[in-house]
Design a protein around this motif. Structure first.
Motif, mmCIF file in Angstrom:
data_model
loop_
_atom_site.group_PDB
_atom_site.id
_atom_site.type_symbol
_atom_site.label_atom_id
_atom_site.label_comp_id
_atom_site.label_asym_id
_atom_site.label_seq_id
_atom_site.Cartn_x
_atom_site.Cartn_y
_atom_site.Cartn_z
ATOM 1 N N PRO A 143 -27.892 -69.249 28.305
ATOM 2 C CA PRO A 143 -27.929 -68.844 29.580
ATOM 3 C C PRO A 143 -27.786 -67.378 29.855
ATOM 4 O O PRO A 143 -27.472 -66.775 28.913
ATOM 5 N N GLU A 144 -28.252 -66.663 30.959
ATOM 6 C CA GLU A 144 -28.437 -65.442 31.393
ATOM 7 C C GLU A 144 -27.104 -64.670 30.982
ATOM 8 O O GLU A 144 -27.187 -63.336 30.232
ATOM 9 N N GLN A 145 -26.216 -65.172 31.503
ATOM 10 C CA GLN A 145 -24.716 -64.589 31.516
ATOM 11 C C GLN A 145 -24.448 -64.381 29.804
ATOM 12 O O GLN A 145 -23.911 -63.188 29.417
ATOM 13 N N LEU A 146 -24.501 -65.217 29.009
ATOM 14 C CA LEU A 146 -24.186 -65.330 27.691
ATOM 15 C C LEU A 146 -25.205 -64.368 27.050
ATOM 16 O O LEU A 146 -24.911 -63.641 26.073
ATOM 17 N N GLY A 147 -26.459 -64.408 27.495
ATOM 18 C CA GLY A 147 -27.399 -63.657 27.054
ATOM 19 C C GLY A 147 -26.994 -61.943 26.999
ATOM 20 O O GLY A 147 -27.002 -61.229 25.857
ATOM 21 N N ARG A 148 -26.653 -61.583 28.073
ATOM 22 C CA ARG A 148 -25.876 -60.169 28.260
ATOM 23 C C ARG A 148 -24.843 -59.938 27.431
ATOM 24 O O ARG A 148 -24.420 -58.738 27.088
ATOM 25 N N SER A 149 -24.094 -60.936 27.093
ATOM 26 C CA SER A 149 -22.758 -60.732 26.130
ATOM 27 C C SER A 149 -23.003 -61.056 24.803
ATOM 28 O O SER A 149 -22.009 -61.354 23.921
ATOM 29 N N LEU A 150 -24.470 -61.238 24.102
ATOM 30 C CA LEU A 150 -24.579 -61.497 22.933
ATOM 31 C C LEU A 150 -23.923 -60.594 21.649
ATOM 32 O O LEU A 150 -23.367 -60.968 20.947
ATOM 33 N N PRO A 151 -23.761 -59.256 22.038
ATOM 34 C CA PRO A 151 -23.014 -58.418 21.175
ATOM 35 C C PRO A 151 -21.636 -58.717 20.705
ATOM 36 O O PRO A 151 -21.276 -58.882 19.609
ATOM 37 N N ILE A 152 -20.816 -59.135 21.991
ATOM 38 C CA ILE A 152 -19.515 -59.462 21.651
ATOM 39 C C ILE A 152 -19.528 -60.795 20.952
ATOM 40 O O ILE A 152 -18.457 -60.880 20.388
ATOM 41 N N VAL A 153 -20.134 -61.659 21.352
ATOM 42 C CA VAL A 153 -20.228 -63.072 20.824
ATOM 43 C C VAL A 153 -20.417 -63.009 19.285
ATOM 44 O O VAL A 153 -20.048 -63.396 18.388
ATOM 45 N N VAL A 154 -21.611 -62.111 19.215
ATOM 46 C CA VAL A 154 -21.977 -61.784 17.514
ATOM 47 C C VAL A 154 -20.715 -61.215 16.852
ATOM 48 O O VAL A 154 -20.497 -61.705 15.724
ATOM 49 N N ALA A 155 -20.063 -60.262 17.367
ATOM 50 C CA ALA A 155 -19.082 -59.483 16.531
ATOM 51 C C ALA A 155 -17.879 -60.596 16.466
ATOM 52 O O ALA A 155 -17.501 -60.403 15.456
ATOM 53 N N VAL A 156 -17.595 -61.466 17.467
ATOM 54 C CA VAL A 156 -16.311 -62.314 17.341
ATOM 55 C C VAL A 156 -16.741 -63.620 16.114
ATOM 56 O O VAL A 156 -15.861 -63.565 15.238
ATOM 57 N N ALA A 157 -18.139 -63.818 16.085
ATOM 58 C CA ALA A 157 -18.412 -64.767 15.168
ATOM 59 C C ALA A 157 -18.763 -64.153 13.741
ATOM 60 O O ALA A 157 -19.037 -64.834 12.887
ATOM 61 N N SER A 158 -19.051 -62.885 13.771
ATOM 62 C CA SER A 158 -19.492 -62.512 12.446
ATOM 63 C C SER A 158 -18.865 -62.491 11.226
ATOM 64 O O SER A 158 -19.335 -62.729 10.133
ATOM 65 N N MET A 159 -17.293 -62.384 11.227
ATOM 66 C CA MET A 159 -16.599 -62.581 10.151
ATOM 67 C C MET A 159 -16.498 -64.123 9.448
ATOM 68 O O MET A 159 -16.958 -64.403 8.265
ATOM 69 N N PRO A 160 -16.492 -64.969 10.297
ATOM 70 C CA PRO A 160 -16.665 -66.528 9.959
ATOM 71 C C PRO A 160 -17.869 -66.820 9.588
ATOM 72 O O PRO A 160 -18.103 -67.608 8.683
ATOM 73 N N LEU A 161 -19.083 -65.920 9.912
ATOM 74 C CA LEU A 161 -20.225 -66.426 9.295
ATOM 75 C C LEU A 161 -20.355 -66.119 8.071
ATOM 76 O O LEU A 161 -21.603 -66.655 7.538
ATOM 77 N N SER A 162 -19.762 -65.165 7.712
ATOM 78 C CA SER A 162 -19.668 -64.947 6.151
ATOM 79 C C SER A 162 -19.387 -66.279 5.302
ATOM 80 O O SER A 162 -20.090 -66.179 4.001
ATOM 81 N N LEU A 163 -18.846 -67.092 5.891
ATOM 82 C CA LEU A 163 -18.801 -68.394 5.022
ATOM 83 C C LEU A 163 -19.950 -69.432 4.984
ATOM 84 O O LEU A 163 -19.960 -70.520 4.448
#
Length: 431
Positions: free
Chosen positions: A318-338
């Motif tokens: 979705p377009e709104q989520l697309g513009r928010s990708l950086p903060i979404v990635v930031a929040v998910a970044s630590m758990p993605l280490s697993l």
């Protein structure tokens, strides 16, 4: 069709390294070549590979000479007085011990190597923790948190990978995040204080003296240069200042710093070559992966696969989520280490996210900055996908599950605090 080949390349790459069917270097080179040939690019791949190698060359030079520089400083004993003073100051107070452990780990991790940090810190502090009756889980967790935050440094690995994957200077990723790192440091000081206070309440303060034991060989002791401590400290401070202020390109900074470090500490040409050889085992694998990654990204970029994959993702997001990708990635970044090891994420997943973000008008560098706030930085010391984690828990003699349960919440909150500050200061886009 091109997007399909791209996704297949990524999927096979991820599977091959997660399942350990192939080494990272082999997977980075072989898999994109095979799919590039199947996609019909044939002899064009050579030019794309060369372009990719040229893109990552500055990062490879920076990383190689950073390893050499900090290796020389460690061998010369620059860190020894700093760490000894920390140990002397904490004495028998569990609160001071925990705070000192955090600072000890952060200083030790200046070389960017998780393995060396854990080998230095854990054996030095484990007898103290045992003597005071402190928790080994606390030791492993606090050391991991300190090392994880410092792993954001450009020579730590993830930031260098992010830069090489996107073809940009790691310094451009790192410098804007310095204020967020400062917030992360203050938060970790609070965490160390909180945990240390709990330990103090549990076991009380004991009156003991403790000094860092030395189990170094005679050869290692002969390499120490205690009389040059001040000069080495000044050179290191000048090097880091030059890096932060960007007075010179990062590769040039570490080349010059390394040469000066050698001349100051080991003027004999034979000793200089010995220092280079001592660091070779740690430097060669890192550089091999960086240049292999240049082939991987060069093929995916040059053939247009990344762009095609990004277009396909844009159609789904979705377009709104697309513009928010950086903060979404930031929040998910630590758990993605697993889930992803650093090579799989930074060379396989992150470029697609960055390309997708750019299609929504968000600079791809923000995805890199969001990623390094947690993915294999703060998150690496609890990931089962890195050998360093098992070294950490093995030295501290704790179970992986216990270590993860203790550390996960603190690591995740550290990333969230840094991400929030990066959002408030405009480094990351959130809406």
């Amino acid at each position: 069709m091109l997007a399909l080949f791209g996704f297949l390349t990524i999927a096979v790459f991820l599977y091959s390294i997660v399942s350990k069917r192939l080494s990272v270097i082999v997977a980075l080179v072989l898999i994109p070549i095979v799919f590039g040939i199947i996609a019909g690019f044939g002899l064009e791949l050579g030019e794309h590979m060369l372009e990719g190698i040229q893109l990552v060359a500055p990062t490879g030079v920076m990383l190689g000479f950073a390893i050499l520089f900090f290796g020389v400083m460690n061998n010369a004993g620059m860190f020894d007085p700093i760490l000894a003073r920390i140990l002397k100051a904490v004495k028998g107070d569990p609160l001071k011990v925990v705070v000192g452990t955090l600072l000890f780990a952060m200083v030790a991790h200046l070389d960017g190597s998780g393995a060396s940090t854990f080998l230095i810190v854990i054996p030095a502090l484990l007898p103290l923790y045992d003597r005071l009756g402190m928790s080994r889980i606390v030791l492993a967790g606090i050391v991991g948190l300190g090392a994880g935050l410092m792993n954001i440094m450009p020579w730590g690995g993830p930031t260098a990978r992010a830069g090489s994957a996107l073809g940009i200077d790691p310094g451009e990723i790192f410098i804007p995040l310095l204020p967020s790192m400062a917030v992360g440091f203050l938060w970790l000081l609070f965490v160390a204080y909180w945990i240390g206070k709990k330990e103090r309440q549990r076991i009380g303060i004991q009156s003991i003296e403790y000094s860092m034991s030395s189990d170094q060989t005679e050869e290692q002791m002969n390499m120490k240069r205690p009389k040059l401590f001040i000069l080495n400290l000044l050179l290191t401070a000048l090097t880091l200042t030059t890096l932060v202020m960007q007075w010179l390109p990062l590769p040039v900074v570490f080349i010059i710093a390394f040469v000066l470090a050698l001349l100051m500490n080991y003027p004999n040409p034979k000793e200089q070559m010995q220092q280079i050889q001592l660091q070779a085992s740690g430097m060669v694998p890192v550089l091999s992966i960086i240049f292999a990654a240049g082939i991987f990204t060069g093929i995916l970029t040059g053939t247009g696969m990344i762009e095609a994959m990004a277009v396909a993702l844009v159609d789904l997001v979705p377009e709104q989520l697309g513009r928010s990708l950086p903060i979404v990635v930031a929040v998910a970044s630590m758990p993605l280490s697993l889930v992803f090891n650093p090579d799989a994420y930074y060379y396989g997943v992150m470029p697609i996210l960055a390309q997708s973000a750019e299609m929504y008008g968000v600079p791809g560098i923000e995805i890199a900055q969001a990623s390094v706030l947690g993915q294999m930085t703060v998150g690496f010391p609890l990931s089962p996908l890195t050998a360093s984690t098992f070294l950490l828990i093995g030295l501290a003699q704790v179970e992986l599950g216990d270590h993860q349960r203790f550390m996960f919440k603190w690591a995740f909150l550290t990333t969230l605090w840094m991400a929030l500050f990066a959002l408030l200061t405009g480094v990351l886009s959130g809406w």
